[in-house]
Design a protein around this motif. Structure first.
Motif, PDB file in Angstrom:
ATOM      1  N   VAL A  12      48.236  -0.782  -5.929  1.00 59.25           N
ATOM      2  CA  VAL A  12      48.323  -0.420  -7.347  1.00 59.25           C
ATOM      3  C   VAL A  12      49.494   0.516  -7.586  1.00 59.25           C
ATOM      4  CG1 VAL A  12      47.083   0.621  -9.278  1.00 59.25           C
ATOM      5  CG2 VAL A  12      45.837  -0.738  -7.594  1.00 59.25           C
ATOM      6  N   LEU A  13      49.673   1.494  -6.693  1.00 59.64           N
ATOM      7  CA  LEU A  13      50.778   2.440  -6.841  1.00 59.64           C
ATOM      8  C   LEU A  13      52.122   1.757  -6.627  1.00 59.64           C
ATOM      9  CD1 LEU A  13      49.268   5.452  -4.831  1.00 59.64           C
ATOM     10  CD2 LEU A  13      49.265   5.125  -7.306  1.00 59.64           C
ATOM     11  N   ILE A  14      52.206   0.907  -5.610  1.00 61.04           N
ATOM     12  CA  ILE A  14      53.464   0.237  -5.294  1.00 61.04           C
ATOM     13  C   ILE A  14      53.857  -0.737  -6.400  1.00 61.04           C
ATOM     14  CG2 ILE A  14      54.550  -1.386  -3.697  1.00 61.04           C
ATOM     15  CD1 ILE A  14      52.871  -0.107  -1.470  1.00 61.04           C
ATOM     16  N   SER A  15      52.865  -1.438  -6.954  1.00 59.25           N
ATOM     17  CA  SER A  15      53.155  -2.440  -7.980  1.00 59.25           C
ATOM     18  C   SER A  15      53.709  -1.818  -9.250  1.00 59.25           C
ATOM     19  CB  SER A  15      51.883  -3.232  -8.301  1.00 59.25           C
ATOM     20  OG  SER A  15      51.395  -3.887  -7.144  1.00 59.25           O
ATOM     21  N   ALA A  16      53.456  -0.529  -9.453  1.00 63.56           N
ATOM     22  CA  ALA A  16      53.960   0.147 -10.648  1.00 63.56           C
ATOM     23  C   ALA A  16      55.401   0.610 -10.503  1.00 63.56           C
ATOM     24  CB  ALA A  16      53.066   1.339 -10.984  1.00 63.56           C
ATOM     25  N   SER A  17      56.008   0.453  -9.313  1.00 64.97           N
ATOM     26  CA  SER A  17      57.386   0.885  -9.114  1.00 64.97           C
ATOM     27  C   SER A  17      58.353  -0.077  -9.794  1.00 64.97           C
ATOM     28  CB  SER A  17      57.702   0.992  -7.624  1.00 64.97           C
ATOM     29  OG  SER A  17      57.629  -0.279  -7.011  1.00 64.97           O
ATOM     30  N   ILE A  29      55.665   4.585   2.057  1.00 59.69           N
ATOM     31  CA  ILE A  29      56.583   3.756   2.852  1.00 59.69           C
ATOM     32  C   ILE A  29      57.637   3.127   1.943  1.00 59.69           C
ATOM     33  CG2 ILE A  29      56.741   1.689   4.289  1.00 59.69           C
ATOM     34  CD1 ILE A  29      53.986   2.316   5.338  1.00 59.69           C
ATOM     35  N   HIS A  30      57.207   2.690   0.764  1.00 56.96           N
ATOM     36  CA  HIS A  30      58.150   2.102  -0.194  1.00 56.96           C
ATOM     37  C   HIS A  30      58.635   3.117  -1.224  1.00 56.96           C
ATOM     38  CE1 HIS A  30      59.892  -0.532  -3.221  1.00 56.96           C
ATOM     39  NE2 HIS A  30      59.065  -0.008  -4.116  1.00 56.96           N
ATOM     40  N   LEU A  31      57.709   3.859  -1.835  1.00 59.95           N
ATOM     41  CA  LEU A  31      58.081   4.733  -2.950  1.00 59.95           C
ATOM     42  C   LEU A  31      59.027   5.846  -2.514  1.00 59.95           C
ATOM     43  CD1 LEU A  31      54.605   5.067  -4.714  1.00 59.95           C
ATOM     44  CD2 LEU A  31      56.483   3.508  -5.274  1.00 59.95           C
ATOM     45  N   GLU A  32      58.829   6.379  -1.309  1.00 61.36           N
ATOM     46  CA  GLU A  32      59.693   7.449  -0.802  1.00 61.36           C
ATOM     47  C   GLU A  32      60.582   6.982   0.347  1.00 61.36           C
ATOM     48  OE1 GLU A  32      57.354  10.873   0.141  1.00 61.36           O
ATOM     49  OE2 GLU A  32      56.123  10.723  -1.676  1.00 61.36           O
ATOM     50  N   LYS A  44      59.811   6.026   3.276  1.00 60.00           N
ATOM     51  CA  LYS A  44      59.430   6.652   4.536  1.00 60.00           C
ATOM     52  C   LYS A  44      59.664   5.734   5.732  1.00 60.00           C
ATOM     53  CE  LYS A  44      57.818  10.713   3.270  1.00 60.00           C
ATOM     54  NZ  LYS A  44      58.397  11.981   3.790  1.00 60.00           N
ATOM     55  N   TYR A  45      59.871   4.458   5.482  1.00 61.10           N
ATOM     56  CA  TYR A  45      60.143   3.552   6.601  1.00 61.10           C
ATOM     57  C   TYR A  45      61.426   3.930   7.322  1.00 61.10           C
ATOM     58  CZ  TYR A  45      63.451   1.196   3.449  1.00 61.10           C
ATOM     59  OH  TYR A  45      64.484   0.906   2.598  1.00 61.10           O
ATOM     60  N   LYS A  46      62.332   4.614   6.622  1.00 58.59           N
ATOM     61  CA  LYS A  46      63.583   5.018   7.244  1.00 58.59           C
ATOM     62  C   LYS A  46      63.388   6.110   8.286  1.00 58.59           C
ATOM     63  CE  LYS A  46      66.519   3.791   3.297  1.00 58.59           C
ATOM     64  NZ  LYS A  46      67.499   4.296   2.301  1.00 58.59           N
ATOM     65  N   ASP A  47      62.216   6.744   8.297  1.00 62.85           N
ATOM     66  CA  ASP A  47      61.945   7.778   9.304  1.00 62.85           C
ATOM     67  C   ASP A  47      61.728   7.192  10.691  1.00 62.85           C
ATOM     68  OD1 ASP A  47      62.124   9.582   7.243  1.00 62.85           O
ATOM     69  OD2 ASP A  47      59.954   9.843   7.006  1.00 62.85           O
ATOM     70  N   LYS A  48      61.519   5.881  10.758  1.00 66.98           N
ATOM     71  CA  LYS A  48      61.281   5.231  12.043  1.00 66.98           C
ATOM     72  C   LYS A  48      62.418   4.271  12.344  1.00 66.98           C
ATOM     73  CE  LYS A  48      57.731   3.088  14.855  1.00 66.98           C
ATOM     74  NZ  LYS A  48      56.312   2.723  14.955  1.00 66.98           N
ATOM     75  N   ALA A  49      62.872   4.279  13.584  1.00 64.70           N
ATOM     76  CA  ALA A  49      63.978   3.408  13.985  1.00 64.70           C
ATOM     77  C   ALA A  49      63.519   1.952  13.992  1.00 64.70           C
ATOM     78  CB  ALA A  49      64.487   3.812  15.364  1.00 64.70           C
ATOM     79  N   PRO A  50      64.379   1.029  13.603  1.00 64.24           N
ATOM     80  CA  PRO A  50      64.013  -0.396  13.640  1.00 64.24           C
ATOM     81  C   PRO A  50      63.762  -0.860  15.070  1.00 64.24           C
ATOM     82  CG  PRO A  50      65.961  -0.031  12.276  1.00 64.24           C
ATOM     83  CD  PRO A  50      65.703   1.249  13.010  1.00 64.24           C
ATOM     84  N   TYR A  51      62.872  -1.845  15.197  1.00 63.67           N
ATOM     85  CA  TYR A  51      62.575  -2.432  16.497  1.00 63.67           C
ATOM     86  C   TYR A  51      63.466  -3.642  16.713  1.00 63.67           C
ATOM     87  CZ  TYR A  51      60.101  -4.860  20.221  1.00 63.67           C
ATOM     88  OH  TYR A  51      59.801  -5.498  21.390  1.00 63.67           O
ATOM     89  N   GLU A  52      64.098  -3.709  17.897  1.00 68.87           N
ATOM     90  CA  GLU A  52      65.016  -4.806  18.207  1.00 68.87           C
ATOM     91  C   GLU A  52      64.720  -5.424  19.575  1.00 68.87           C
ATOM     92  OE1 GLU A  52      68.833  -2.986  17.912  1.00 68.87           O
ATOM     93  OE2 GLU A  52      68.780  -2.821  15.717  1.00 68.87           O
ATOM     94  N   GLY A  53      63.484  -5.304  20.051  1.00 66.90           N
ATOM     95  CA  GLY A  53      63.125  -5.810  21.369  1.00 66.90           C
ATOM     96  C   GLY A  53      62.788  -7.291  21.370  1.00 66.90           C
ATOM     97  N   ILE A  54      62.279  -7.746  22.513  1.00 66.78           N
ATOM     98  CA  ILE A  54      62.012  -9.177  22.700  1.00 66.78           C
ATOM     99  C   ILE A  54      60.845  -9.668  21.837  1.00 66.78           C
ATOM    100  CG2 ILE A  54      62.918  -9.132  25.040  1.00 66.78           C
ATOM    101  CD1 ILE A  54      60.050  -9.155  26.055  1.00 66.78           C
ATOM    102  N   PHE A  55      59.980  -8.744  21.362  1.00 68.60           N
ATOM    103  CA  PHE A  55      58.840  -9.152  20.549  1.00 68.60           C
ATOM    104  C   PHE A  55      59.142  -9.078  19.054  1.00 68.60           C
ATOM    105  CE2 PHE A  55      56.786  -7.858  24.543  1.00 68.60           C
ATOM    106  CZ  PHE A  55      56.007  -8.971  24.790  1.00 68.60           C
ATOM    107  N   HIS A  56      60.411  -8.954  18.678  1.00 64.88           N
ATOM    108  CA  HIS A  56      60.784  -8.988  17.263  1.00 64.88           C
ATOM    109  C   HIS A  56      60.313 -10.321  16.678  1.00 64.88           C
ATOM    110  CE1 HIS A  56      63.172  -9.156  13.606  1.00 64.88           C
ATOM    111  NE2 HIS A  56      63.550  -7.889  13.800  1.00 64.88           N
ATOM    112  N   PRO A  57      59.597 -10.306  15.552  1.00 63.98           N
ATOM    113  CA  PRO A  57      59.011 -11.560  15.033  1.00 63.98           C
ATOM    114  C   PRO A  57      60.012 -12.653  14.708  1.00 63.98           C
ATOM    115  CG  PRO A  57      57.985  -9.644  14.010  1.00 63.98           C
ATOM    116  CD  PRO A  57      59.150  -9.128  14.797  1.00 63.98           C
ATOM    117  N   PHE A  58      61.284 -12.302  14.452  1.00 66.57           N
ATOM    118  CA  PHE A  58      62.259 -13.323  14.065  1.00 66.57           C
ATOM    119  C   PHE A  58      63.504 -13.333  14.949  1.00 66.57           C
ATOM    120  CE2 PHE A  58      59.902 -12.293  10.163  1.00 66.57           C
ATOM    121  CZ  PHE A  58      59.400 -13.548   9.866  1.00 66.57           C
ATOM    122  N   ASP A  59      63.967 -12.171  15.356  1.00 66.85           N
ATOM    123  CA  ASP A  59      65.229 -12.089  16.087  1.00 66.85           C
ATOM    124  C   ASP A  59      65.062 -11.788  17.571  1.00 66.85           C
ATOM    125  OD1 ASP A  59      66.458 -12.500  13.628  1.00 66.85           O
ATOM    126  OD2 ASP A  59      66.554 -10.347  13.202  1.00 66.85           O
TER     127      ASP A  59
END
Length: 262
Positions: A109-114, A179-182, A184-199
């Protein structure tokens, strides 16, 4: 003597008769208070759940490639943001994901209002154990994707992927919405290992989903079967080690089967 004991017990009985109704009144008050709290919170939770049902797409091992792709939900160019909530049940979340699910529904509900809400999806590890094992994720978790549109030469840019876990007993809607409004996802480094869902290497070679099936299949084997197998292998190895070496043959005939000359 017996009569005196009875007279001494009468005051205690009188006090007990006065105290038990008080205890019952206290219990009744707490019951009414709990009912009133439930009557207030349930409409909020049910309303948030209805909003989440209309805005969140379920992910399965059969549809995740069609859902999580550029242009799947919107036709806008650039990079599309996805938030996938990972939940479970009695087997995959030990029956303790109810609070996290309520928090996610309220966060929707909060995210949809952004001004620019992300695309939302849900992965239930209780119903989709193969996909959860292939991605090596468990509940409660939020998978954050930044999926880019294909380039002019139809090549696909890399997908930025992060896995953000939460405490199942303390997670709140504001934590998930942040995670979206602020961002906060940028506080964590992206994952680039072998279990990456696409790459990742497993996804690129087509081995990701088969490995997910293999891990899920091993999890279905009971522990006693592993113990029997290990015991069988160890006994065979021990029996081979304990066998005495073969004695060398003496007085044998030379090649050709003819007896040696005297």
């Amino acid at each position: 003597m017996r009569t005196s004991h009875i007279f001494l017990a009468l005051p205690a009985l009188s006090v007990a008769q006065q105290q038990f109704p008080l205890v019952d009144q206290v219990k009744g008050w707490f019951a009414k208070a709990s009912d009133s709290i439930t009557s207030v919170t349930n409409p909020v939770a049910s309303g948030a759940a209805k909003v989440a049902d209309s805005r969140v797409q379920p992910l399965t091992v059969a549809n995740y490639k069609d859902v999580l792709r550029p242009g799947a939900a919107t036709a806008s160019p650039g990079i599309e943001e996805w938030m996938v909530f990972v939940t479970g049940g009695n087997k995959t979340c030990y029956g303790q994901c109810a609070r996290a699910e309520t928090a996610f529904n309220e966060a929707v509900v909060l995210i949809s209002a952004s001004s620019s809400p992300p695309n939302l999806a849900l992965l239930d590890c209780e119903n989709e154990p193969v996909l959860c094992n292939a991605w090596v994720v468990g509940p409660p978790n939020v998978l954050h994707f930044l999926i880019a549109q294909p380039l002019a030469d139809q090549s696909t840019p890399a997908t930025t992927y992060r896995s953000i876990g939460f405490n199942r007993t303390t997670v709140t809607a504001t934590q998930i919405a942040a995670i979206h409004l602020e961002e906060k996802y940028k506080d964590k480094a992206p994952y680039e290992g072998i279990f990456h869902p696409f790459d990742g290497q497993l996804a690129q070679t087509g081995l990701m989903i088969p490995i997910g099936y293999a891990i899920w299949g091993f999890s279905k084997i009971p522990s006693w079967a592993f113990m029997i197998f290990i015991s069988f292998i160890s006994r065979n190895m021990m029996s081979r080690r304990m066998q005495p070496p073969a004695a060398p043959q003496q007085g044998g005939a030379p090649a050709g089967g003819q007896p040696a000359a005297s």
